[in-house]
Design an enzyme around this catalytic site. Structure first.
Site, PDB file in Angstrom:
ATOM      1  N   ASP A 294      50.396  -9.558  -7.617  1.00  0.00           N
ATOM      2  CA  ASP A 294      51.036  -9.713  -6.303  1.00  0.00           C
ATOM      3  C   ASP A 294      52.091 -10.836  -6.314  1.00  0.00           C
ATOM      4  O   ASP A 294      52.329 -11.465  -7.343  1.00  0.00           O
ATOM      5  CB  ASP A 294      49.916  -9.997  -5.283  1.00  0.00           C
ATOM      6  CG  ASP A 294      50.220  -9.436  -3.903  1.00  0.00           C
ATOM      7  OD1 ASP A 294      51.374  -9.141  -3.606  1.00  0.00           O
ATOM      8  OD2 ASP A 294      49.261  -9.325  -3.099  1.00  0.00           O
TER       9      ASP A 294
ATOM     10  N   ASP B  46      53.701  -3.819   2.943  1.00  0.00           N
ATOM     11  CA  ASP B  46      52.403  -3.137   2.989  1.00  0.00           C
ATOM     12  C   ASP B  46      52.366  -1.951   3.946  1.00  0.00           C
ATOM     13  O   ASP B  46      52.914  -1.996   5.043  1.00  0.00           O
ATOM     14  CB  ASP B  46      51.317  -4.126   3.420  1.00  0.00           C
ATOM     15  CG  ASP B  46      51.014  -5.129   2.328  1.00  0.00           C
ATOM     16  OD1 ASP B  46      51.705  -5.114   1.289  1.00  0.00           O
ATOM     17  OD2 ASP B  46      50.081  -5.928   2.506  1.00  0.00           O
TER      18      ASP B  46
HETATM   19  C1  GLA Z   1      49.587  -8.190  -0.370  1.00  0.00           C
HETATM   20  C2  GLA Z   1      49.678  -6.837  -1.070  1.00  0.00           C
HETATM   21  C3  GLA Z   1      48.563  -5.941  -0.591  1.00  0.00           C
HETATM   22  C4  GLA Z   1      47.219  -6.600  -0.869  1.00  0.00           C
HETATM   23  C5  GLA Z   1      47.157  -7.990  -0.243  1.00  0.00           C
HETATM   24  C6  GLA Z   1      45.957  -8.790  -0.707  1.00  0.00           C
HETATM   25  O1  GLA Z   1      49.842  -8.077   0.984  1.00  0.00           O
HETATM   26  O2  GLA Z   1      50.920  -6.250  -0.835  1.00  0.00           O
HETATM   27  O3  GLA Z   1      48.630  -4.674  -1.206  1.00  0.00           O
HETATM   28  O4  GLA Z   1      47.032  -6.686  -2.252  1.00  0.00           O
HETATM   29  O5  GLA Z   1      48.312  -8.763  -0.572  1.00  0.00           O
HETATM   30  O6  GLA Z   1      45.900 -10.069  -0.156  1.00  0.00           O
END
Ligand code: GLA
Length: 404
Positions: A151, A206
């Protein structure tokens, strides 16, 4: 002399190839398929619940349908590294230890994936990998990890290409083949530089369980199905076997209607997206199961050519997406993104399809295709007749065309 020179040149070439190869090749020849904990559970995970999920993965038919990876997202770690700097799985969430859980996943014939972040802390505030890349990669290899989602939170001052390349090299050096999943939200155009760094890269922020462009999450907005879809413009040419545009994990079974869920799933397949289920596998409705395990639809996603589909037509909320398939086949998806049902009468012969990327030109006056409806699971005539259908709001008609 010339021979010797050529020989030396070839050796040099081979070596340099070896030197610059950063990721494990031959992995993810088709888009990775699996399950990820995040969309439903966020950091509320624990060993027993996850073992039940693994069991449900098998009993629900997900494994038989082709899903392979079981990925733990954020929240698996303790808040601190140990005195040697090693990551520590949360001892309360994983009383049997992480290795024990990974072995459980492996004995069921699945592969295991895990999550960390290029920054100092993960998005959830757990220890990030910055400065520990090689050590963490060795830790994952020792644990039996087959897939790493990496990430991009808390990365102030980092260059994305460099940070992901460092981790890619660290995984390679650790020696265990792992799929490397870049989760940098498309901020630094990973499609332009990550083909040799990782096997998939997120293209957007997301996803949330909604059909529109945004999904209200209280303190922030996630992207809905059409929000993500509309951000894929121009990215198609960057995807292919071993390197995919990641449209984020699936929200099938997480609150949208049946029509919306199957539209979401169909479109992800049309775009050769990684298919990571994000619902609670222990309590899938039959409808959800029917969507996630439709092998004919999955076959569109997993087609060996690995060519992403494209938007062929758009008019008043109706879109037609086309994906070239092996043996001169085609997937055609009529997508009604409007809020009202739409009647279609589509004359194949009046619409030629031309795609320079896949070098296809189809004139239905010259070649006839048999049509198979992938959701009804029935043959549906040929391209010699006008296609007539009613498509509900937020739904699709998904067809596979094979040459007669
Ligand atoms: C980010 C990523 C998500 C998830 C969260 C976890 O937002 O884009 O897919 O992995 O972190 O904290």
């Amino acid at each position: 002399m010339l021979k010797r020179f050529l020989f030396a040149a070839i050796i040099l070439l081979l070596n340099s190839h070896h030197l610059f190869a950063q990721k494990f090749e031959k992995l993810a020849q088709t888009p990775p398929m699996g399950f990820n904990t995040w969309n439903t559970f966020q950091t509320n995970i624990n060993e027993q619940m996850l073992k039940n999920m693994v069991d449900a993965y098998i009993s629900s038919g997900m494994k038989d349908a082709g899903y392979q990876y079981f990925v733990l997202d954020d929240g698996w770690m303790a808040m601190q590294r140990d005195s040697s700097g090693n990551l520590v799985p949360d001892p309360e969430k994983f009383p049997g230890g992480m290795k024990n859980f990974v072995d459980y996943v492996h004995t069921k014939g699945l592969k295991f994936g895990i999550y960390n972040c290029a920054g100092t802390l993960t998005c959830g505030g757990y220890p990030g990998t910055r400065g520990y890349e090689y050590q963490d990669a060795r830790f994952y290899a020792a644990m039996g990890v087959d897939y790493l989602k990496y990430d991009w939170c808390n990365t102030e001052g980092l260059n994305a290409k460099e940070a992901y390349t460092t981790m890619s090299k660290a995984i390679k050096a650790a020696g265990r083949p792992m799929i490397f999943s870049l989760c940098e939200w498309g901020n630094h155009k990973p499609w332009e530089w990550a083909e040799n760094v990782g096997h998939l890269w997120r293209t957007t922020g997301d996803i949330g369980a909604g059909f529109g462009s945004l999904v209200n999450k209280g303190t922030w907005s996630a992207l809905g199905v059409t929000g993500i879809l509309d951000q894929q413009e121009g990215l198609r040419k960057y995807a292919g076997p071993g390197h995919w545009n990641d449209l984020d994990m699936l929200e099938v079974g997480n609150g949208m209607t049946y029509n919306e869920d199957r539209a979401h799933f169909s479109l992800w397949c049309m775009l050769a997206a990684p298919l990571m289920a994000g619902n609670d596998l222990r309590k899938m409705s039959n409808q959800t199961k029917t969507i996630l395990t439709n092998k004919d639809v999955i076959a569109i996603d997993q087609d060996a050519l690995g060519i992403e589909g494209f938007k062929y037509y758009a008019f008043e909320g109706l879109e037609i997406w086309v994906k070239p398939l092996v043996n001169n086949g085609l997937a055609v998806c009529f997508f009604n993104r409007s809020d009202r049902p739409q009647k279609i009468a589509y004359d194949w012969k009046a619409h030629q399809i031309k795609d320079t990327l896949s070098n296809r030109e189809i004139d239905f006056n010259k070649s006839v295709f048999r049509i198979f409806d992938l959701w009804i699971k029935k043959p549906s005539g040929t391209t010699n007749s006008i296609l007539k259908a009613d498509i509900a709001a937020h739904d699709v008609l998904l067809l596979r065309l094979n040459k007669q």
